[in-house]
Design an enzyme around this catalytic site. Structure first.
Site, PDB file in Angstrom:
ATOM      1  N   ASP A   1      59.604 -29.348  56.028  1.00  0.00           N
ATOM      2  CA  ASP A   1      59.346 -30.413  55.055  1.00  0.00           C
ATOM      3  C   ASP A   1      60.062 -31.666  55.545  1.00  0.00           C
ATOM      4  OD1 ASP A   1      58.655 -31.680  52.533  1.00  0.00           O
ATOM      5  OD2 ASP A   1      60.727 -31.392  51.920  1.00  0.00           O
TER       6      ASP A   1
ATOM      7  N   CYS B   1      53.370 -32.770  45.202  1.00  0.00           N
ATOM      8  CA  CYS B   1      54.542 -33.089  46.016  1.00  0.00           C
ATOM      9  C   CYS B   1      55.524 -31.935  45.831  1.00  0.00           C
ATOM     10  CB  CYS B   1      55.158 -34.396  45.544  1.00  0.00           C
ATOM     11  SG  CYS B   1      56.740 -34.778  46.321  1.00  0.00           S
TER      12      CYS B   1
ATOM     13  N   HIS C   1      58.581 -31.846  45.666  1.00  0.00           N
ATOM     14  CA  HIS C   1      59.718 -32.107  44.770  1.00  0.00           C
ATOM     15  C   HIS C   1      59.372 -31.800  43.312  1.00  0.00           C
ATOM     16  CE1 HIS C   1      61.536 -34.269  48.053  1.00  0.00           C
ATOM     17  NE2 HIS C   1      62.527 -34.739  47.317  1.00  0.00           N
TER      18      HIS C   1
END
Ligand code: DGL
Length: 268
Positions: free
Chosen positions: A12, A188, A190
């Site tokens: 990532d 995403c 996150h």
């Protein structure tokens, strides 16, 4: 070492991919993992395609040198920009590549959803990868895309379950593009950190997609099909980063769920 006991290589732009690594570990507890977080070059969300291809290529080579039996691009932005190039590198060694978008697109395309929303970084949204991937499989589905660049810094600075995340999320999710959606993809790595806040906003009125579970389940199934599942009772976990600060160490714990040992390595 037997091929099936070699590690799964995961990368990532930073720590976000650990939300995927955590789910892989949960569903595949016998697998050894090698993770690379490119914290030196974070965020990828604002970078050009050329640069993302260059970094992703270097990281893939590193993970292949470390005998990865599979590569997981645990970053939507790297997937949107560099999937083809990463696949080409891995193909030379006959190593399968998994990404965080295709399994989700497949799942969405074959459910009853009609109008799907996607929130992600600017770069992922600009690539229209979710829209293209879903509509390629089912052209009857409408896909609404919205860039939500403030979410990564809000999460990284720890302002979740907080007035700040609340205001930022409400502002984005009230955007008129997302008004008639029946499901929302958190595009995403996150965003699983704010999954519950997003669910709370929608009060069960729409389906909020749990990407890490879909991605890890897909990997499990596909490795099984390839006879590449490990039954090792003593798996090894290695976590590398290209830069280390106390913030990264804190984030790693938040995203992976437990304290982990991050090792700095210079591969560029
Ligand atoms: N991990 C990235 C993703 O999933 C977001 C963070 C970044 O911009 O580098 O898109």
């Amino acid at each position: 070492m037997k091929e099936e006991d070699q590690p799964i290589g995961i990368f990532d732009s930073g720590m976000g991919g650990l939300t995927i690594a955590k789910e892989i570990k949960r569903l595949l507890p016998n697998e050894s993992l090698i993770y690379f977080g490119d914290s030196k070059h974070l965020p990828y969300g604002d970078k050009s395609k050329e640069v993302i291809i260059e970094y992703s290529g270097q990281i893939t080579k590193f993970l292949l040198e470390r005998e990865s039996k599979a590569i997981v691009i645990a970053c939507n932005t790297a997937t949107s920009n560099a999937l083809k190039e990463v696949k080409a590198l891995a193909k030379e060694k006959n190593v399968p590549v998994y990404d965080v978008i295709s399994p989700v697109a497949e799942k969405i395309a074959f459910t009853f959803n009609q109008n799907v929303g996607v929130i992600a970084t600017k770069s992922t949204i600009a690539s229209h990868i979710y829209k293209k991937s879903i509509r390629k499989l089912n052209r009857h589905i409408e896909v609404q895309e919205l860039a939500t660049p403030l979410l990564v810094p809000v999460i990284e600075e720890g302002f979740t379950n907080h007035t700040i995340s609340d205001i930022v999320l409400k502002t984005y999710l009230n955007n008129k593009k997302l008004q008639d959606i029946d499901s929302l993809i958190l595009g995403c790595t996150h965003y699983p950190i704010i999954l519950n806040e997003v669910k709370h906003f929608y009060q069960n009125k729409i389906q909020v997609i749990d990407s890490p579970f879909i991605v890890a389940s897909y990997i499990k199934q596909d490795l099984g099909r390839r006879k590449l599942l490990s039954y090792n009772s003593d798996p090894v976990y290695k976590f590398y980063v290209s830069d280390l600060t106390p913030t990264f160490a804190k984030l790693a714990k938040k995203f992976f769920g437990t304290n982990i040992n991050l090792e700095v390595i210079n591969i560029f």
